[in-house]
Design a protein around this motif. Sequence first.
Motif, PDB file in Angstrom:
ATOM      1  N   MET A   1      57.324  18.883  91.383  1.00 54.30           N
ATOM      2  CA  MET A   1      56.957  17.506  91.113  1.00 54.30           C
ATOM      3  C   MET A   1      57.977  16.572  91.757  1.00 54.30           C
ATOM      4  SD  MET A   1      55.884  17.570  87.109  1.00 54.30           S
ATOM      5  CE  MET A   1      54.887  16.112  87.102  1.00 54.30           C
ATOM      6  N   PRO A   2      57.524  15.613  92.518  1.00 54.65           N
ATOM      7  CA  PRO A   2      58.456  14.665  93.119  1.00 54.65           C
ATOM      8  C   PRO A   2      59.114  13.780  92.060  1.00 54.65           C
ATOM      9  CG  PRO A   2      56.194  14.135  93.720  1.00 54.65           C
ATOM     10  CD  PRO A   2      56.157  15.388  92.929  1.00 54.65           C
ATOM     11  N   THR A   3      60.388  13.524  92.269  1.00 55.49           N
ATOM     12  CA  THR A   3      61.172  12.704  91.360  1.00 55.49           C
ATOM     13  C   THR A   3      61.843  11.598  92.150  1.00 55.49           C
ATOM     14  OG1 THR A   3      61.606  14.598  89.933  1.00 55.49           O
ATOM     15  CG2 THR A   3      63.086  12.736  89.708  1.00 55.49           C
ATOM     16  N   ALA A   4      61.944  10.418  91.544  1.00 54.14           N
ATOM     17  CA  ALA A   4      62.631   9.302  92.192  1.00 54.14           C
ATOM     18  C   ALA A   4      63.558   8.643  91.187  1.00 54.14           C
ATOM     19  CB  ALA A   4      61.638   8.287  92.727  1.00 54.14           C
ATOM     20  N   TYR A   5      64.655   8.144  91.722  1.00 54.26           N
ATOM     21  CA  TYR A   5      65.610   7.372  90.933  1.00 54.26           C
ATOM     22  C   TYR A   5      65.520   5.933  91.421  1.00 54.26           C
ATOM     23  CZ  TYR A   5      67.168  12.093  90.125  1.00 54.26           C
ATOM     24  OH  TYR A   5      67.197  13.421  89.805  1.00 54.26           O
ATOM     25  N   LEU A   6      65.370   5.006  90.492  1.00 55.13           N
ATOM     26  CA  LEU A   6      65.229   3.601  90.849  1.00 55.13           C
ATOM     27  C   LEU A   6      66.452   2.835  90.384  1.00 55.13           C
ATOM     28  CD1 LEU A   6      61.540   3.021  89.695  1.00 55.13           C
ATOM     29  CD2 LEU A   6      62.365   3.829  91.892  1.00 55.13           C
ATOM     30  N   LEU A   7      67.050   2.086  91.291  1.00 57.52           N
ATOM     31  CA  LEU A   7      68.171   1.204  90.982  1.00 57.52           C
ATOM     32  C   LEU A   7      67.608  -0.209  91.038  1.00 57.52           C
ATOM     33  CD1 LEU A   7      70.817   2.945  93.251  1.00 57.52           C
ATOM     34  CD2 LEU A   7      70.392   3.326  90.828  1.00 57.52           C
ATOM     35  N   ILE A   8      67.608  -0.881  89.915  1.00 54.94           N
ATOM     36  CA  ILE A   8      66.863  -2.133  89.773  1.00 54.94           C
ATOM     37  C   ILE A   8      67.798  -3.296  89.485  1.00 54.94           C
ATOM     38  CG2 ILE A   8      65.099  -3.309  88.405  1.00 54.94           C
ATOM     39  CD1 ILE A   8      64.001  -0.436  87.791  1.00 54.94           C
ATOM     40  N   CYS A   9      67.568  -4.401  90.191  1.00 50.58           N
ATOM     41  CA  CYS A   9      68.210  -5.681  89.899  1.00 50.58           C
ATOM     42  C   CYS A   9      67.144  -6.594  89.314  1.00 50.58           C
ATOM     43  CB  CYS A   9      68.767  -6.323  91.162  1.00 50.58           C
ATOM     44  SG  CYS A   9      70.177  -5.460  91.847  1.00 50.58           S
ATOM     45  N   CYS A  10      67.490  -7.269  88.230  1.00 50.24           N
ATOM     46  CA  CYS A  10      66.525  -8.192  87.631  1.00 50.24           C
ATOM     47  C   CYS A  10      67.217  -9.517  87.298  1.00 50.24           C
ATOM     48  CB  CYS A  10      65.864  -7.581  86.406  1.00 50.24           C
ATOM     49  SG  CYS A  10      66.973  -7.066  85.109  1.00 50.24           S
ATOM     50  N   ASP A  11      66.422 -10.498  86.926  1.00 55.68           N
ATOM     51  CA  ASP A  11      66.961 -11.804  86.577  1.00 55.68           C
ATOM     52  C   ASP A  11      67.882 -11.687  85.368  1.00 55.68           C
ATOM     53  OD1 ASP A  11      65.555 -12.940  88.640  1.00 55.68           O
ATOM     54  OD2 ASP A  11      63.943 -13.722  87.379  1.00 55.68           O
ATOM     55  N   LEU A  12      68.879 -12.527  85.341  1.00 56.71           N
ATOM     56  CA  LEU A  12      69.867 -12.530  84.271  1.00 56.71           C
ATOM     57  C   LEU A  12      69.214 -12.693  82.906  1.00 56.71           C
ATOM     58  CD1 LEU A  12      72.922 -12.503  83.722  1.00 56.71           C
ATOM     59  CD2 LEU A  12      72.877 -14.995  83.902  1.00 56.71           C
ATOM     60  N   ASP A  13      69.619 -11.877  81.960  1.00 56.20           N
ATOM     61  CA  ASP A  13      69.155 -11.886  80.569  1.00 56.20           C
ATOM     62  C   ASP A  13      67.728 -11.385  80.370  1.00 56.20           C
ATOM     63  OD1 ASP A  13      71.602 -12.812  79.607  1.00 56.20           O
ATOM     64  OD2 ASP A  13      71.021 -14.907  79.866  1.00 56.20           O
ATOM     65  N   PHE A  14      67.148 -10.729  81.379  1.00 54.63           N
ATOM     66  CA  PHE A  14      65.807 -10.165  81.245  1.00 54.63           C
ATOM     67  C   PHE A  14      65.821  -8.636  81.334  1.00 54.63           C
ATOM     68  CE2 PHE A  14      64.798 -14.531  82.221  1.00 54.63           C
ATOM     69  CZ  PHE A  14      63.717 -14.777  81.384  1.00 54.63           C
ATOM     70  N   GLU A  15      66.997  -8.048  81.252  1.00 47.78           N
ATOM     71  CA  GLU A  15      67.111  -6.597  81.376  1.00 47.78           C
ATOM     72  C   GLU A  15      66.328  -5.859  80.295  1.00 47.78           C
ATOM     73  OE1 GLU A  15      70.854  -8.525  82.983  1.00 47.78           O
ATOM     74  OE2 GLU A  15      69.715  -8.694  81.123  1.00 47.78           O
ATOM     75  N   ASN A  16      66.461  -6.280  79.054  1.00 49.04           N
ATOM     76  CA  ASN A  16      65.752  -5.596  77.959  1.00 49.04           C
ATOM     77  C   ASN A  16      64.242  -5.706  78.114  1.00 49.04           C
ATOM     78  OD1 ASN A  16      68.080  -4.709  76.706  1.00 49.04           O
ATOM     79  ND2 ASN A  16      68.236  -6.504  75.385  1.00 49.04           N
ATOM     80  N   GLU A  17      63.771  -6.848  78.559  1.00 46.28           N
ATOM     81  CA  GLU A  17      62.331  -7.048  78.773  1.00 46.28           C
ATOM     82  C   GLU A  17      61.816  -6.107  79.860  1.00 46.28           C
ATOM     83  OE1 GLU A  17      59.551 -10.602  80.488  1.00 46.28           O
ATOM     84  OE2 GLU A  17      61.097 -11.162  79.034  1.00 46.28           O
ATOM     85  N   VAL A  18      62.563  -5.975  80.946  1.00 44.93           N
ATOM     86  CA  VAL A  18      62.156  -5.082  82.034  1.00 44.93           C
ATOM     87  C   VAL A  18      62.165  -3.624  81.559  1.00 44.93           C
ATOM     88  CG1 VAL A  18      62.776  -4.216  84.323  1.00 44.93           C
ATOM     89  CG2 VAL A  18      62.865  -6.676  83.862  1.00 44.93           C
ATOM     90  N   VAL A  19      63.183  -3.235  80.810  1.00 35.62           N
ATOM     91  CA  VAL A  19      63.252  -1.865  80.271  1.00 35.62           C
ATOM     92  C   VAL A  19      62.034  -1.587  79.391  1.00 35.62           C
ATOM     93  CG1 VAL A  19      64.503  -0.354  78.680  1.00 35.62           C
ATOM     94  CG2 VAL A  19      65.754  -1.612  80.443  1.00 35.62           C
ATOM     95  N   THR A  20      61.692  -2.524  78.536  1.00 35.80           N
ATOM     96  CA  THR A  20      60.532  -2.361  77.650  1.00 35.80           C
ATOM     97  C   THR A  20      59.248  -2.186  78.456  1.00 35.80           C
ATOM     98  OG1 THR A  20      61.586  -3.663  75.919  1.00 35.80           O
ATOM     99  CG2 THR A  20      59.194  -3.450  75.809  1.00 35.80           C
ATOM    100  N   GLN A  21      59.075  -2.974  79.497  1.00 34.91           N
ATOM    101  CA  GLN A  21      57.881  -2.865  80.336  1.00 34.91           C
ATOM    102  C   GLN A  21      57.836  -1.518  81.057  1.00 34.91           C
ATOM    103  OE1 GLN A  21      55.242  -4.984  80.552  1.00 34.91           O
ATOM    104  NE2 GLN A  21      56.266  -6.036  78.872  1.00 34.91           N
ATOM    105  N   MET A  22      58.977  -1.062  81.543  1.00 32.34           N
ATOM    106  CA  MET A  22      59.007   0.203  82.282  1.00 32.34           C
ATOM    107  C   MET A  22      58.688   1.392  81.393  1.00 32.34           C
ATOM    108  SD  MET A  22      61.907  -0.147  85.139  1.00 32.34           S
ATOM    109  CE  MET A  22      61.426   1.446  85.738  1.00 32.34           C
ATOM    110  N   LYS A  23      59.103   1.337  80.139  1.00 35.35           N
ATOM    111  CA  LYS A  23      58.850   2.442  79.216  1.00 35.35           C
ATOM    112  C   LYS A  23      57.369   2.638  78.917  1.00 35.35           C
ATOM    113  CE  LYS A  23      63.308   2.579  76.874  1.00 35.35           C
ATOM    114  NZ  LYS A  23      64.024   2.387  75.602  1.00 35.35           N
ATOM    115  N   LYS A  24      56.539   1.686  79.273  1.00 36.11           N
ATOM    116  CA  LYS A  24      55.096   1.796  79.036  1.00 36.11           C
ATOM    117  C   LYS A  24      54.411   2.746  80.013  1.00 36.11           C
ATOM    118  CE  LYS A  24      54.695  -2.785  77.018  1.00 36.11           C
ATOM    119  NZ  LYS A  24      54.095  -4.123  77.133  1.00 36.11           N
ATOM    120  N   PHE A  25      55.056   3.048  81.137  1.00 35.02           N
ATOM    121  CA  PHE A  25      54.467   3.954  82.128  1.00 35.02           C
ATOM    122  C   PHE A  25      54.804   5.396  81.760  1.00 35.02           C
ATOM    123  CE2 PHE A  25      55.400   0.005  84.542  1.00 35.02           C
ATOM    124  CZ  PHE A  25      54.090  -0.352  84.816  1.00 35.02           C
TER     125      PHE A  25
END
Length: 77
Positions: A1-25
Amino acid sequence: MPTAYLLICCDLDFENEVVTQMKKFRDVIEVNRVFGVYDIIATITSDNTDKLRELITLNINKIPKIRSVLTIVKNET
């Protein structure tokens, strides 16, 4: 199975929101906030490389407040 590591930059103070959205996949194996150049590191896997690419380009890259994603695909040897 292919695996990828993602290094993500997001807007300041939106890290938790992005993490929550990503966990839905279902193919997101792990997602963590980090300190340094990048804000979030995620590990994703899929049945094949095309599905992996689709998840990244059509879903993850379109999460609001993500500024950039550096993708590192694990070499399956």
